[in-house]
Design a protein around this motif. Structure first.
Motif, PDB file in Angstrom:
ATOM      1  N   LEU A   1       0.824  -1.203   0.000  1.00  0.00           N
ATOM      2  CA  LEU A   1       0.000   0.000   0.000  1.00  0.00           C
ATOM      3  C   LEU A   1       0.866   1.264   0.000  1.00  0.00           C
ATOM      4  O   LEU A   1       0.534   2.252  -0.664  1.00  0.00           O
ATOM      5  CB  LEU A   1      -0.929  -0.006   1.216  1.00  0.00           C
ATOM      6  CG  LEU A   1      -2.055  -1.036   1.165  1.00  0.00           C
ATOM      7  CD1 LEU A   1      -2.656  -1.242   2.554  1.00  0.00           C
ATOM      8  CD2 LEU A   1      -3.134  -0.602   0.181  1.00  0.00           C
ATOM      9  N   ALA A   2       1.971   1.231   0.738  1.00  0.00           N
ATOM     10  CA  ALA A   2       2.887   2.378   0.735  1.00  0.00           C
ATOM     11  C   ALA A   2       3.445   2.597  -0.665  1.00  0.00           C
ATOM     12  O   ALA A   2       3.552   3.737  -1.140  1.00  0.00           O
ATOM     13  CB  ALA A   2       4.016   2.149   1.737  1.00  0.00           C
ATOM     14  N   HIS A   3       3.778   1.502  -1.342  1.00  0.00           N
ATOM     15  CA  HIS A   3       4.309   1.622  -2.697  1.00  0.00           C
ATOM     16  C   HIS A   3       3.234   2.117  -3.659  1.00  0.00           C
ATOM     17  O   HIS A   3       3.519   2.902  -4.571  1.00  0.00           O
ATOM     18  CB  HIS A   3       4.870   0.280  -3.164  1.00  0.00           C
ATOM     19  CG  HIS A   3       5.583   0.365  -4.473  1.00  0.00           C
ATOM     20  ND1 HIS A   3       5.062  -0.151  -5.638  1.00  0.00           N
ATOM     21  CD2 HIS A   3       6.772   0.947  -4.820  1.00  0.00           C
ATOM     22  CE1 HIS A   3       5.902   0.083  -6.631  1.00  0.00           C
ATOM     23  NE2 HIS A   3       6.942   0.740  -6.175  1.00  0.00           N
TER      24      HIS A   3
ATOM     25  N   ALA B   1       1.344   6.654  -6.971  1.00  0.00           N
ATOM     26  CA  ALA B   1       0.261   7.596  -7.243  1.00  0.00           C
ATOM     27  C   ALA B   1       0.654   9.037  -6.960  1.00  0.00           C
ATOM     28  O   ALA B   1      -0.163   9.947  -7.139  1.00  0.00           O
ATOM     29  CB  ALA B   1      -0.971   7.226  -6.424  1.00  0.00           C
ATOM     30  N   GLY B   2       1.889   9.255  -6.517  1.00  0.00           N
ATOM     31  CA  GLY B   2       2.333  10.604  -6.206  1.00  0.00           C
ATOM     32  C   GLY B   2       2.001  11.054  -4.810  1.00  0.00           C
ATOM     33  O   GLY B   2       2.092  12.236  -4.497  1.00  0.00           O
ATOM     34  N   GLY B   3       1.608  10.100  -3.941  1.00  0.00           N
ATOM     35  CA  GLY B   3       1.237  10.434  -2.579  1.00  0.00           C
ATOM     36  C   GLY B   3       2.317  10.069  -1.581  1.00  0.00           C
ATOM     37  O   GLY B   3       3.390   9.577  -1.932  1.00  0.00           O
ATOM     38  N   LEU B   4       2.034  10.305  -0.313  1.00  0.00           N
ATOM     39  CA  LEU B   4       2.962   9.981   0.760  1.00  0.00           C
ATOM     40  C   LEU B   4       2.971   8.469   0.968  1.00  0.00           C
ATOM     41  O   LEU B   4       1.917   7.874   1.209  1.00  0.00           O
ATOM     42  CB  LEU B   4       2.537  10.691   2.047  1.00  0.00           C
ATOM     43  CG  LEU B   4       3.485  10.574   3.242  1.00  0.00           C
ATOM     44  CD1 LEU B   4       4.798  11.293   2.949  1.00  0.00           C
ATOM     45  CD2 LEU B   4       2.829  11.149   4.488  1.00  0.00           C
ATOM     46  N   PRO B   5       4.118   7.815   0.894  1.00  0.00           N
ATOM     47  CA  PRO B   5       4.175   6.349   0.934  1.00  0.00           C
ATOM     48  C   PRO B   5       4.002   5.761   2.336  1.00  0.00           C
ATOM     49  O   PRO B   5       4.972   5.376   3.004  1.00  0.00           O
ATOM     50  CB  PRO B   5       5.567   6.041   0.380  1.00  0.00           C
ATOM     51  CG  PRO B   5       6.046   7.281  -0.260  1.00  0.00           C
ATOM     52  CD  PRO B   5       5.413   8.390   0.515  1.00  0.00           C
ATOM     53  N   VAL B   6       2.774   5.699   2.773  1.00  0.00           N
ATOM     54  CA  VAL B   6       2.438   5.055   4.044  1.00  0.00           C
ATOM     55  C   VAL B   6       1.231   4.159   3.805  1.00  0.00           C
ATOM     56  O   VAL B   6       0.257   4.590   3.177  1.00  0.00           O
ATOM     57  CB  VAL B   6       2.119   6.091   5.150  1.00  0.00           C
ATOM     58  CG1 VAL B   6       1.804   5.375   6.464  1.00  0.00           C
ATOM     59  CG2 VAL B   6       3.271   7.065   5.343  1.00  0.00           C
ATOM     60  N   GLY B   7       1.306   2.917   4.293  1.00  0.00           N
ATOM     61  CA  GLY B   7       0.192   1.986   4.174  1.00  0.00           C
ATOM     62  C   GLY B   7      -0.145   1.389   5.528  1.00  0.00           C
ATOM     63  O   GLY B   7       0.724   1.283   6.401  1.00  0.00           O
ATOM     64  N   ALA B   8      -1.403   1.009   5.714  1.00  0.00           N
ATOM     65  CA  ALA B   8      -1.846   0.451   6.995  1.00  0.00           C
ATOM     66  C   ALA B   8      -2.921  -0.595   6.769  1.00  0.00           C
ATOM     67  O   ALA B   8      -3.702  -0.492   5.809  1.00  0.00           O
ATOM     68  CB  ALA B   8      -2.369   1.557   7.909  1.00  0.00           C
ATOM     69  N   VAL B   9      -2.952  -1.581   7.649  1.00  0.00           N
ATOM     70  CA  VAL B   9      -4.011  -2.583   7.613  1.00  0.00           C
ATOM     71  C   VAL B   9      -4.488  -2.868   9.031  1.00  0.00           C
ATOM     72  O   VAL B   9      -3.743  -2.680  10.002  1.00  0.00           O
ATOM     73  CB  VAL B   9      -3.552  -3.907   6.956  1.00  0.00           C
ATOM     74  CG1 VAL B   9      -3.082  -3.683   5.527  1.00  0.00           C
ATOM     75  CG2 VAL B   9      -2.471  -4.589   7.782  1.00  0.00           C
ATOM     76  N   LEU B  10      -5.712  -3.335   9.128  1.00  0.00           N
ATOM     77  CA  LEU B  10      -6.297  -3.760  10.395  1.00  0.00           C
ATOM     78  C   LEU B  10      -6.504  -5.266  10.324  1.00  0.00           C
ATOM     79  O   LEU B  10      -7.110  -5.768   9.364  1.00  0.00           O
ATOM     80  CB  LEU B  10      -7.627  -3.040  10.628  1.00  0.00           C
ATOM     81  CG  LEU B  10      -8.329  -3.268  11.969  1.00  0.00           C
ATOM     82  CD1 LEU B  10      -7.517  -2.656  13.108  1.00  0.00           C
ATOM     83  CD2 LEU B  10      -9.735  -2.659  11.937  1.00  0.00           C
TER      84      LEU B  10
END
Length: 215
Positions: A24-26, A31-40
């Motif tokens: 998700l970070a990648h 997409a040009g956004g901040l590379p942070v991803g999270a899951v629950l």
């Protein structure tokens, strides 16, 4: 993290939640956004909700928070939870140590455990470590997943603000191998366009070197 056998062995051996955070970070990076991803994840470890940072990227999608300062990865993941769920048995995973806002959201919603793969490079560069975050977070896997998460985050900083930004300069002093990897990610067109498995496989010797012994 065991790396014998190289990337082909290490990638599938990584916990699915941690692997999805990196994916998700990648996605955010591409997409040009901040590379942070999270899951629950639920008590059994199954992923039940996910999100990536959508505060800056202009990509489409149904995220209600997209384009707002609240659209952090962890908040987008928590938005996938239902009010009736007992989150005390759940774990919120993130590619980066949550800031005070994200940690407070996890505490407010009753999430039982929060885990992260890497420190927040911006917070580290300014010496910002909220005390309330330390009390609520579980241990970080670190190792090579942390090196990848950090490199992606720093690459976005290079892309937006250049290699002289204070966050990048602080990283070059504290962790030069990862910071140099980030600069290359931001400036090499072939690396910027690669999908995540191909990117990691190509950079694997540098990633494990940045992660250090036992990565």
């Amino acid at each position: 993290m065991e790396t014998s056998g190289g990337f082909a062995a290490a990638w599938p051996a990584l916990a699915p939640a941690a692997r999805r955070c990196l994916e998700l970070a990648h996605q955010a990076w591409r997409a040009g956004g901040l590379p942070v991803g999270a899951v629950l994840t639920d008590a059994a470890g199954a992923i039940v909700a996910e999100g990536r940072n959508r505060a800056y990227d202009a990509g489409g999608g149904a995220d209600a928070l997209r384009g707002t300062p609240l659209a952090h990865a962890e908040l987008n993941a928590l938005a996938g939870a239902r009010t009736a769920w007992d989150l005390t048995t759940h774990t919120l995973w993130s590619s980066h140590r949550p800031c005070a806002m994200r940690a407070a959201a996890a505490a407010f919603t009753g999430v039982g455990t929060v885990r992260y793969l890497a420190a927040d490079p911006w917070a580290e560069s300014v010496g910002h470590r909220p005390a309330e975050t330390v009390r609520t977070l579980g241990p970080a896997p670190e190792g090579w997943p942390g090196a990848v998460a950090t490199a992606l985050f720093l690459a976005d900083t290079v892309r937006r603000a250049g290699p002289e930004h204070r966050t990048v300069r602080a990283a070059l002093r504290a962790d030069p191998a990862t910071a140099r990897l980030a600069v290359d990610l931001a400036t090499d067109p072939a690396l910027r366009s690669a999908d995540l498995p191909a990117l990691l496989a190509a950079l694997w010797p540098r990633i494990t070197a940045a992660a250090g012994p036992g990565a």
